[in-house]
Design an enzyme around this catalytic site. Structure first.
Site, mmCIF file in Angstrom:
data_model
loop_
_atom_site.group_PDB
_atom_site.id
_atom_site.type_symbol
_atom_site.label_atom_id
_atom_site.label_comp_id
_atom_site.label_asym_id
_atom_site.label_seq_id
_atom_site.Cartn_x
_atom_site.Cartn_y
_atom_site.Cartn_z
ATOM 1 N N ARG A 79 0.812 -1.218 0.000
ATOM 2 C CA ARG A 79 0.000 0.000 0.000
ATOM 3 C C ARG A 79 0.848 1.272 0.000
ATOM 4 N NH1 ARG A 79 -3.732 -1.995 2.535
ATOM 5 N NH2 ARG A 79 -2.517 -3.863 2.736
ATOM 6 N N THR A 80 1.951 1.284 0.721
ATOM 7 C CA THR A 80 2.765 2.502 0.723
ATOM 8 C C THR A 80 3.303 2.769 -0.679
ATOM 9 O OG1 THR A 80 3.411 2.115 3.021
ATOM 10 C CG2 THR A 80 4.747 3.663 1.763
ATOM 11 N N LYS B 174 24.900 -7.005 -5.823
ATOM 12 C CA LYS B 174 26.326 -6.992 -6.139
ATOM 13 C C LYS B 174 27.143 -6.298 -5.047
ATOM 14 C CE LYS B 174 25.240 -6.870 -11.089
ATOM 15 N NZ LYS B 174 25.036 -5.917 -12.205
ATOM 16 N N ARG C 228 12.203 3.079 1.264
ATOM 17 C CA ARG C 228 11.947 2.182 2.391
ATOM 18 C C ARG C 228 13.140 1.252 2.522
ATOM 19 N NH1 ARG C 228 6.668 -1.176 3.888
ATOM 20 N NH2 ARG C 228 6.174 0.972 4.451
ATOM 21 N N HIS D 81 7.970 6.406 9.946
ATOM 22 C CA HIS D 81 7.182 6.226 8.727
ATOM 23 C C HIS D 81 6.269 7.461 8.640
ATOM 24 C CE1 HIS D 81 5.103 4.551 5.482
ATOM 25 N NE2 HIS D 81 4.523 3.518 6.018
#
Lengths: 304, 304, 304
Positions: free
Chosen positions: A53-54, A82, A103, A131
């Protein structure tokens, strides 16, 4: 906002918050007026952890402003495998995009990223940290229903690990709000968070039983209690069952109590609450779009 | 269409089908006229199972109408791993997007989703169930080549498990079409599907050998026989080899026979068919774009 | 370019290269003038291997030209897992998109794809083969700093396996450039590559020590030495340590030496080089956007 980045909810003053929420309200009232506002903007979505949802709501917000998005993809499909450092990754992406939504599983990741780039960085969750765009949409939802002053708010569930809870509680200290925290002893608000809230002048009380405080609440904010926090599965089921609400639980609530949840829920809110008149969690999720449009619009304005 | 959602091919009347195919033809003839038609629309792509062509072709269709898309990503990278119900997922996404394209491993998933949301839901495959937009592009391909009446159509391969086959056969009962089903005994059309086709007035016959019916066919629709359906690998190779076609196989066919396949193929159609003049499977895949543009345009019109 | 596809750096003449770089410079100077140039174009991103910067930078380039992109997703989430051939995949996607960007683990994949489709194919890396759009942005970076004639360029690190190095060295033979190759013996330029460079008239010398040639260099192009090339981990650490540069290493360099790297780096360039005045690797990555915009603009022009 005076800031170039959005890293924590605590960086926001009452005026900052109200400015974003006012803008979100104007957007929700007339989205067409904002549809071409950022037609030449590219927003990078950098999600080092799963999200539905974010990510989708930032993606939607950008597109409803006329902007495009570019997606880093999952960590497995990217150069991160990598061994590239986060600082290098964001310094490259800064050359592609006009702003970065990040995030990351590590607390402090967004702070670090913001030190290395000139485009705005929005913290979309950094481990157990912050958040803040979730907090803004939570506040928007509260305000559209009840305003933000003279309120009694209950926050229930996993108060120990929930970054959503810590951000929201901190932001509410900017307003005249009584905060009640309801949780099992093992998932109480951490001492350091309680300390910060007291320092910020919070009016707070803690409870182990919802019924002690339910009749006074204007808002009940429920969060999920995660099975993995409990060494013993039986103990989990006992505790989770105690902090699960259904239409019956809410019989003693005020008629205009609103029930919120950051979602996803598993079974901490029964389906009969959905149609009870109290549920606001889907509305809350939907508010992510105008609030994140307002946030992007504010931060991008600062760069022009 | 009178419907708000597209869940099954059987919900479509002959008039519904022809209206979508007519619109697709207008789009194919003059795509530029439709290029900005849905400039403020956001389409959500929710694929709970892998897909290349269906997802990319809906994505293309949306963008060629001027719309944007948002992508839920793979199940592994989403909140679905946290145990969220499908009903909750779509109720959240309804707040972001103007329509939802849903593929899901469980039969009935699209029906369930459509009960919970107000925006149009398009079923892009639900387990062994339906895949109606595939049927529409199949019908479009047949019609552009031969019209849709007075035809003899052969459908060959895995008739037991193929949702594409079941949807197409049902839709063809709206037209004057003789249907021939060619398969090994173990992969015959299921009894319940045969029953429904008879009820719908289908003119159908079953065969185990393609050569019995090949010379009469206007259309040969080939599907893949999957190795995992056979407990014994030798048995699989024997059967698959028998239902594999190449340019030689088609020597007895009518000159204007068209060969179709929903793709991906593995080796059920040899490469020499590609250049035989009979092949229409790539054209068929490409028709996904105008047909899905027409479908989106129709469903979104209904919401305005 | 006279070509419809971009498959190798060697297909490009000096004039071809300069035309793309000139166009990139015009784009970098006034991106807004190109913002709506390809508004009805859809570009397919087909990455059969992980990628961050190449994929995101093509995605950005397309969007900054007003185009849309469609993404095949990871191999795991696509029909490729069902056994579809590359030829079939690209023949389907050709019906969706106006051009295809292809990365694939097999050398020759882009050449094969280009044989099967009519839309432009851009090779974004085929195994140990070529990566020509990387070469164009490398050349652009060199040219913007020093021009492209009368130069001395050092290329250091893994010269055996690096496709970036082979493409760049070949392209530099179009210009008046002395090329120095610096590597451990075990990672020397392959004999066949040396042969081709000699044939093309390259002025080249090989070294095992950077210090032998550093003071003469205008450009030092560093590549990563990969641990998996060494059977013995101690040997890897010994070798990698020897070809690692830091601010101290560069004390003997010309003041206007530029240090480049295709990124991602692990630790072959120390962080103190970032702020040394020599570093151009982030600028180089950022140049991917105008250069790929110029490339897309050139190839799409050819199709109109």
């Amino acid at each position: 906002m005076r800031q170039d980045h959005l890293i924590t909810a605590t960086q926001l003053s009452r005026d900052d918050i109200e400015a974003v929420l006012d803008r979100a309200r104007r957007i929700a009232a007339d989205p067409a007026a904002f549809a071409d506002r950022h037609a030449e903007t590219v927003l990078a979505l950098c999600f080092f952890e799963p999200s539905t949802r974010t990510k989708m709501s930032f993606d939607t917000a950008a597109k409803r402003l006329g902007a495009d998005t570019i997606d880093m993809g999952t960590v497995e499909s990217s150069s991160v495998t990598k061994g590239e450092s986060l600082a290098d990754t964001v310094r490259v992406i800064e050359g592609y995009a006009d702003a970065i939504v990040l995030r990351h599983p590590s607390e402090g990741a967004a702070t670090l990223a913001a030190e290395f780039v000139d485009v705005p960085v929005i913290n979309a969750g950094d481990g157990a940290g912050q958040h803040p765009s979730q907090t803004l949409l939570d506040l928007y939802t509260v305000r559209e229903n009840h305003g933000l002053d003279g309120l009694t708010v209950g926050i229930m569930g996993d108060l120990k690990y929930g970054r959503t809870v810590h951000s929201l509680a901190a932001a509410l200290t900017n307003f005249d709000v009584n905060q009640h925290f309801i949780s099992p002893d093992s998932l109480r608000l951490p001492r350091s968070v309680r300390f910060d809230l007291h320092e910020a002048g919070a009016q707070l009380r803690e409870h182990t039983d919802l019924e002690d405080v339910l009749p006074e609440l204007d808002v009940l904010y429920v969060t999920r209690i995660q099975k993995e926090r409990f060494p013993d599965e039986n103990e989990y089921h006992r505790v989770a069952g105690q902090y699960r609400i259904d239409a019956g639980t809410l019989a003693d609530a005020r008629e205009d109590l609103i029930v919120m949840h950051p979602l996803p829920r598993v079974d901490e809110i029964a389906a009969d609450v959905d149609t009870s008149g109290h549920a606001r969690y889907f509305e809350q999720a939907h508010n992510g779009v105008p609030v994140r449009m307002a946030l992007l619009d504010t931060l991008l304005e600062g760069t022009q």
